[in-house]
Design an enzyme around this catalytic site. Structure first.
Site, short mmCIF file in Angstrom:
data_model
loop_
_atom_site.label_atom_id
_atom_site.label_comp_id
_atom_site.label_asym_id
_atom_site.label_seq_id
_atom_site.Cartn_x
_atom_site.Cartn_y
_atom_site.Cartn_z
N TYR A 165 0.83 -1.17 0.09
CA TYR A 165 0.11 0.12 0.10
C TYR A 165 0.85 1.18 0.05
CZ TYR A 165 -2.96 3.59 2.05
OH TYR A 165 -3.67 4.92 1.96
N LYS A 169 1.44 3.97 -2.84
CA LYS A 169 0.95 5.45 -2.77
C LYS A 169 2.28 6.25 -2.92
CE LYS A 169 -2.53 6.50 -0.80
NZ LYS A 169 -3.79 7.02 -1.73
#
Length: 366
Positions: A165, A169
């Site tokens: 994640y 990002k």
């Protein structure tokens, strides 16, 4: 002559927008916006606040989870530009807050949505004539599992991101900020919230309660003094809208990231305890050494990785979760205060109370 002519009205609008520096009086044509990921937790709260402020909203998401007057829903895959373009028709402002939830180990999904999907969003925005793009990023893009105290936006991106994640990002934020082009009239900004919570949150509170019900919320990792930012969802929404309404060619926010938090760092385990006790569960009491728990989590994670071809199991405590629970990680909002006039609109205490009240079905004995 006391009658306000059309010319007078135009002059008043221009003066108010560029010189008065109060909440902008935006022409109705600029009150059309799109929220990508508008069916999610943050997205829906953002949509509701935009409607309150007089915007008409177009939502693009993989699913439709609600209906609201003034909202047009478009369903589709973020990587399909032809499906996305109708949602951006006649839109001047786009909020991009679509992302898989943290915690999954599905690398392909994170890369598809956060990286490839964001490339498509930028291309579609430019093609549709969108003028402003506000990204929901994450403060975790600078977090490597070690203490961050009052971290500012000039911290370097994490060289060893704690999960897929975070890794994606980082790439997503770079793509959006590098796409900012004042000459071509395409302006971008990234909002970095941390520890979002609030009513309808599908992650933090439900997972916390489930863990407590299974008798696994008895232990505090470390000495329990580590400070963390938790941010009430309405403050995150407030930061997004402030950024959007101040995103102009002459603004210092163009092409920059901004931390948005409650500006009230709190002990991680105090926050968890307050939520648990508010819902009728016992607060964790017993301390476990941080190094021991992290070492065990790392061992289990490696074991799961090695045995994956033969057997599938997911450890409850991953190294990422241990790091988040046992280290300091809180961030400065000074840049947002200076450049956008940001100030939290809901205190941490009120935010926790409103969150607990919104989950009567998760109370002990319910």
């Amino acid at each position: 002559n006391s009658v306000l002519t059309l010319q007078d009205a135009v002059v008043l609008l221009v003066y108010t927008e560029y010189f008065d520096n109060r909440p902008l009086l935006v022409a109705q044509s600029n009150k059309r916006c799109a929220v990508i990921g508008g069916s999610g937790f943050l997205g829906r709260h953002l949509v509701e606040k935009l409607l309150d402020r007089g915007y008409s909203v177009s939502v693009f998401d993989i699913r439709q989870s609600y209906e609201l007057p003034g909202v047009t829903f478009h369903q589709g895959d973020l990587c399909d530009k032809q499906a996305l373009l109708p949602a951006l028709k006649d839109v001047s402002l786009v909020f991009h807050c679509a992302s898989p939830a943290p915690g999954s180990d599905n690398r392909a999904l994170f890369e598809s949505v956060n990286i490839q999907g964001t490339r498509i969003v930028i291309q579609a925005c430019i093609e549709a004539g969108v003028q402003k793009l506000v990204l929901t990023s994450s403060a975790s893009v600078v977090f490597e599992g070690t203490d961050i105290k009052n971290g500012r936006e000039d911290l370097p991106y994490a060289k060893k991101p704690i999960d897929y994640y975070t890794q994606t990002k980082i790439e997503q934020e770079k793509l959006v900020l590098e796409a900012c082009d004042k000459e071509k009239g395409f302006l971008t900004v990234a909002i970095r919230p941390h520890g979002i919570f609030g009513p309808r949150d599908p992650q933090l509170v439900p997972i916390l309660v489930d863990t407590a019900r299974r008798g696994k919320m008895k232990f505090i990792i470390g000495d329990g003094t580590n400070l963390v930012d938790f941010t009430f969802v309405e403050n995150v929404v407030h930061g997004h809208i402030l950024a959007a309404e101040r995103l102009r060619p002459d603004s210092p926010i163009c092409g920059k990231p901004y931390h948005i938090t409650n500006d009230e760092p709190v002990r991680f385990w105090d926050f968890m305890s307050e939520v648990l006790v508010g819902l009728g569960y016992a607060a964790p009491r017993y301390h476990l050494p941080y190094a021991l728990v992290y070492g065990l989590a790392l061992l289990l994670w490696l074991l799961a990785l090695i045995l994956r071809p033969l057997v599938s199991f997911k450890p409850t405590f991953t190294p990422m979760r241990v790091a988040l629970a046992g280290t300091h990680h809180y961030y400065s909002c000074e840049r947002a205060k200076q450049d956008m006039g940001y100030k939290p609109v809901v205190s941490l205490k009120e935010g926790i109370a409103r969150t607990v009240q919104s989950y009567p079905h998760l109370k002990q004995g319910a």
